[in-house]
Design an enzyme around this catalytic site. Structure first.
Site, mmCIF file in Angstrom:
data_model
loop_
_atom_site.group_PDB
_atom_site.id
_atom_site.type_symbol
_atom_site.label_atom_id
_atom_site.label_comp_id
_atom_site.label_asym_id
_atom_site.label_seq_id
_atom_site.Cartn_x
_atom_site.Cartn_y
_atom_site.Cartn_z
ATOM 1 N N GLU A 1 -9.610 3.852 2.293
ATOM 2 C CA GLU A 1 -9.111 3.962 0.915
ATOM 3 C C GLU A 1 -8.021 2.956 0.583
ATOM 4 O O GLU A 1 -7.825 2.601 -0.578
ATOM 5 C CB GLU A 1 -8.592 5.381 0.663
ATOM 6 C CG GLU A 1 -7.153 5.655 1.060
ATOM 7 C CD GLU A 1 -6.870 5.479 2.548
ATOM 8 O OE1 GLU A 1 -5.736 5.112 2.883
ATOM 9 O OE2 GLU A 1 -7.779 5.701 3.375
ATOM 10 N N ASP B 1 -2.419 10.366 3.944
ATOM 11 C CA ASP B 1 -3.831 10.010 4.085
ATOM 12 C C ASP B 1 -4.534 10.993 5.014
ATOM 13 O O ASP B 1 -4.467 10.870 6.235
ATOM 14 C CB ASP B 1 -3.970 8.588 4.624
ATOM 15 C CG ASP B 1 -5.427 8.157 4.735
ATOM 16 O OD1 ASP B 1 -6.281 8.814 4.108
ATOM 17 O OD2 ASP B 1 -5.700 7.175 5.444
ATOM 18 N N LYS C 1 0.841 -1.203 0.000
ATOM 19 C CA LYS C 1 0.000 0.000 0.000
ATOM 20 C C LYS C 1 0.874 1.251 0.000
ATOM 21 O O LYS C 1 1.730 1.420 0.858
ATOM 22 C CB LYS C 1 -0.910 -0.011 1.229
ATOM 23 C CG LYS C 1 -1.746 1.257 1.416
ATOM 24 C CD LYS C 1 -2.524 1.200 2.735
ATOM 25 C CE LYS C 1 -3.187 2.523 3.054
ATOM 26 N NZ LYS C 1 -3.856 2.505 4.372
ATOM 27 N N ASP D 1 1.521 6.167 5.784
ATOM 28 C CA ASP D 1 0.546 5.239 5.205
ATOM 29 C C ASP D 1 1.067 4.551 3.949
ATOM 30 O O ASP D 1 0.326 3.827 3.288
ATOM 31 C CB ASP D 1 -0.768 5.965 4.914
ATOM 32 C CG ASP D 1 -1.988 5.080 5.136
ATOM 33 O OD1 ASP D 1 -1.843 4.037 5.798
ATOM 34 O OD2 ASP D 1 -3.072 5.432 4.651
ATOM 35 N N ASP E 1 -12.173 7.248 4.075
ATOM 36 C CA ASP E 1 -10.970 6.944 4.850
ATOM 37 C C ASP E 1 -10.660 5.453 4.861
ATOM 38 O O ASP E 1 -9.669 5.032 5.441
ATOM 39 C CB ASP E 1 -11.119 7.467 6.281
ATOM 40 C CG ASP E 1 -9.794 7.528 7.016
ATOM 41 O OD1 ASP E 1 -8.745 7.603 6.343
ATOM 42 O OD2 ASP E 1 -9.796 7.501 8.261
ATOM 43 N N ARG F 1 -7.753 -0.230 1.073
ATOM 44 C CA ARG F 1 -8.277 -1.459 0.461
ATOM 45 C C ARG F 1 -8.709 -1.221 -0.983
ATOM 46 O O ARG F 1 -8.716 -2.145 -1.788
ATOM 47 C CB ARG F 1 -9.429 -2.000 1.310
ATOM 48 C CG ARG F 1 -10.647 -1.103 1.362
ATOM 49 C CD ARG F 1 -11.549 -1.389 2.548
ATOM 50 N NE ARG F 1 -10.939 -0.986 3.798
ATOM 51 C CZ ARG F 1 -11.521 -1.137 4.992
ATOM 52 N NH1 ARG F 1 -12.728 -1.682 5.077
ATOM 53 N NH2 ARG F 1 -10.916 -0.752 6.093
ATOM 54 N N LYS G 1 -9.933 12.876 8.641
ATOM 55 C CA LYS G 1 -9.479 12.424 9.948
ATOM 56 C C LYS G 1 -9.442 13.596 10.934
ATOM 57 O O LYS G 1 -9.370 14.757 10.518
ATOM 58 C CB LYS G 1 -8.062 11.838 9.831
ATOM 59 C CG LYS G 1 -7.955 10.569 9.009
ATOM 60 C CD LYS G 1 -6.503 10.135 8.911
ATOM 61 C CE LYS G 1 -6.349 8.863 8.089
ATOM 62 N NZ LYS G 1 -6.890 7.673 8.775
#
Length: 491
Positions: free
Chosen positions: A345, A266, A261, A284, A343, A347, A273
């Site tokens: 995202e 993020d 990933k 991230d 959020d 996946r 967030k």
């Protein structure tokens, strides 16, 4: 830091500092000989329990010319029967912390002599090298006064000297991969962007003659990678898909594919967030960093494997063009996804990458991602979660995790967890209720791997540490690299 191997008698070796491992229940030959040379002061420390040999403890003494070593650093190893490779790595890391405090840039270590474990030299070398790491690229004050380790001499018996040299070199190569991963995660988000990762991939490929291809936005659109593209719609810089391939000499069979990933920042997107702690969302992309680091180490070690790294990368930002809760995205596989939380995202970019990676017909596919806060709630910061569709693969990864100290804890992946991921308007939704969040995220990914042997590592709690650990300073850990290299070496 350079590594040398010496077969000198430790008591005759001139060095700014000599590291000596000490057990709680056994003094050991080197300890006894140093004690005699220093007039019994070490024994006195043990008798008064000022130094007990408890794991994690250290004691620095000046030898005042009674030994060629200027200083003696005692490092606790705990009870002899409890000694493991991880404890050796930690002892080496504790030694590095004490040596840094005393500004001993060069030193010799007898820690490998304290153990009969088959890979003791490697464990000490790894603990020392990773314990020497620091990231201060962006600090501008007092540069000339900054401390840096220069040379480590590992003591080894003469018959084992050449083997120890080879093992230490391998440890250094593994640590270069970990350090690359740590560096990538440590850089700020305004430096490490999708474009930066693409350039880092090209440089990695150039260093080791790897194959590399970077899919730009127009190519992603042609492929139909709409889940990845959807996440990147709010970002100023376009998303990419990075593919690296290392073909080791003597590799047999189908490749192993690593998917990392690569969300370089993020914000949460429209489902933004909270502000406190958001600065850590530069991390991230730790899964992508682990893939890069593993490829670096595998190439340096010349492992006889066919290894492919696939990294989907973008930022997740709020914008007038950003994807929104309620949107429906058609993924590369054709599966339609209702967005209930922007959020969730990671996946989304992974599902396209996992489906894409099936074209390589891998023998195994392993993804790494800082995927869910739920993983931190479940496991804290001491283990990563592992889930998968093939128990033999999961068991092999767990064994490698135990060996390297990058421990994994398996969570179930029963079909019932998918009940909460059903959508009223699309095939599935990207987020369900908060309970079982790590499992539900993995269940989502499972829908995109087909019949491929697959395992998912959720490293949300282990990729970054808010406190210094024995051989990892506060910050990026480089988790995943050593575990994956161990897995590949065992294949």
């Amino acid at each position: 830091m350079r590594i040398e191997i010496s077969s000198d008698n430790p008591l005759e070796h001139a060095t700014p500092a000599l590291v000596v491992g000490c057990f709680e229940d056994e003094r050991g030959r080197v300890f006894e000989e140093c004690d005699a040379a220093l007039g019994g002061c070490l024994g006195r420390l043990a008798e008064t329990r000022e130094f007990t040999g408890k794991a994690g403890t250290t004691r620095l003494l000046h030898t005042l010319g009674k030994l060629p070593a200027e200083r003696l650093l005692l490092v606790g190893l705990g009870k002899k029967a409890d000694l493991t490779h991880e404890r050796l790595r930690q002892a080496a890391g504790h030694a590095m912390q004490a040596l840094r405090t005393s500004r001993a840039a060069s030193f010799a270590s007898t820690l490998p002599l304290a153990s009969s474990l088959p890979r003791a030299t490697e464990s000490v070398a790894i603990g020392s090298l990773l314990g020497s790491y620091s990231f201060d690229l962006y600090k501008t004050k007092d540069k000339e006064q900054r401390f840096a380790f220069e040379e480590m001499t590992l003591m080894a018996p003469q018959p084992e000297r050449e083997m120890a040299r080879a093992v230490a070199e391998q440890a250094e190569q593994i640590c270069r991969g970990v350090q690359l991963a740590r560096d990538l995660v440590s850089h700020p988000g305004n430096v490490v962007t999708p474009g930066y990762l693409a350039q880092a991939a090209r440089e990695l490929a150039a260093r080791h003659a790897l194959e590399v291809r970077v899919y730009e936005q127009d190519e992603l659109e042609s492929l139909g990678m709409n889940a990845l593209l959807g996440v990147g719609k709010g970002a100023a810089e376009p998303p990419r898909l990075i593919v690296l391939r290392y073909r080791g000499e003597g590799a047999k069979g189908r490749p192993v594919v690593l998917v990392g990933k690569g969300i370089t920042f993020d914000s949460g997107g429209i489902s933004i967030k909270p502000g406190p702690g958001m600065e850590e969302m530069k991390t991230d992309m730790a899964g992508a960093a682990a893939v890069f680091g593993t490829l670096e180490a595998a190439a340096l070690l010349r492992l006889p494997v066919d290894l492919i790294g696939v990294v989907p990368t973008t930022e997740n930002m709020p914008d007038g063009k950003a994807f929104k809760p309620g949107d429906v995205l058609a993924s590369l596989s054709g599966t339609t996804i209702e967005i209930t939380n922007t959020d969730a995202e990671g996946r989304l970019i992974l599902c396209d990458a996992l489906h894409f990676a099936q074209k390589f017909k891998p023998a195994a596919m392993i993804d790494l991602a800082t995927l869910t806060g739920a993983c931190v709630v479940a496991l804290g910061h001491e283990a990563s979660a592992v889930l998968g569709n093939d128990q033999r693969l999961v068991d092999a990864l767990k064994k490698s995790g135990d060996e390297t100290g990058e421990r994994l804890w398996q969570l179930p992946l029963w079909d019932e967890y998918g009940e909460g991921m059903k959508s009223d308007i699309a095939d599935i939704k990207n987020a369900g209720s908060r309970d079982g969040g790590t499992i539900k995220a993995a269940w989502f990914l499972k829908q995109f791997v087909g019949e491929t042997r697959w395992a998912h590592l959720d490293i949300a709690g282990t990729a970054w540490s808010e406190k210094a650990r024995p051989y990892s300073p506060k910050g990026a850990t480089g988790v995943g690299v050593r575990l994956l290299i161990e897995y590949l070496r065992r294949k």
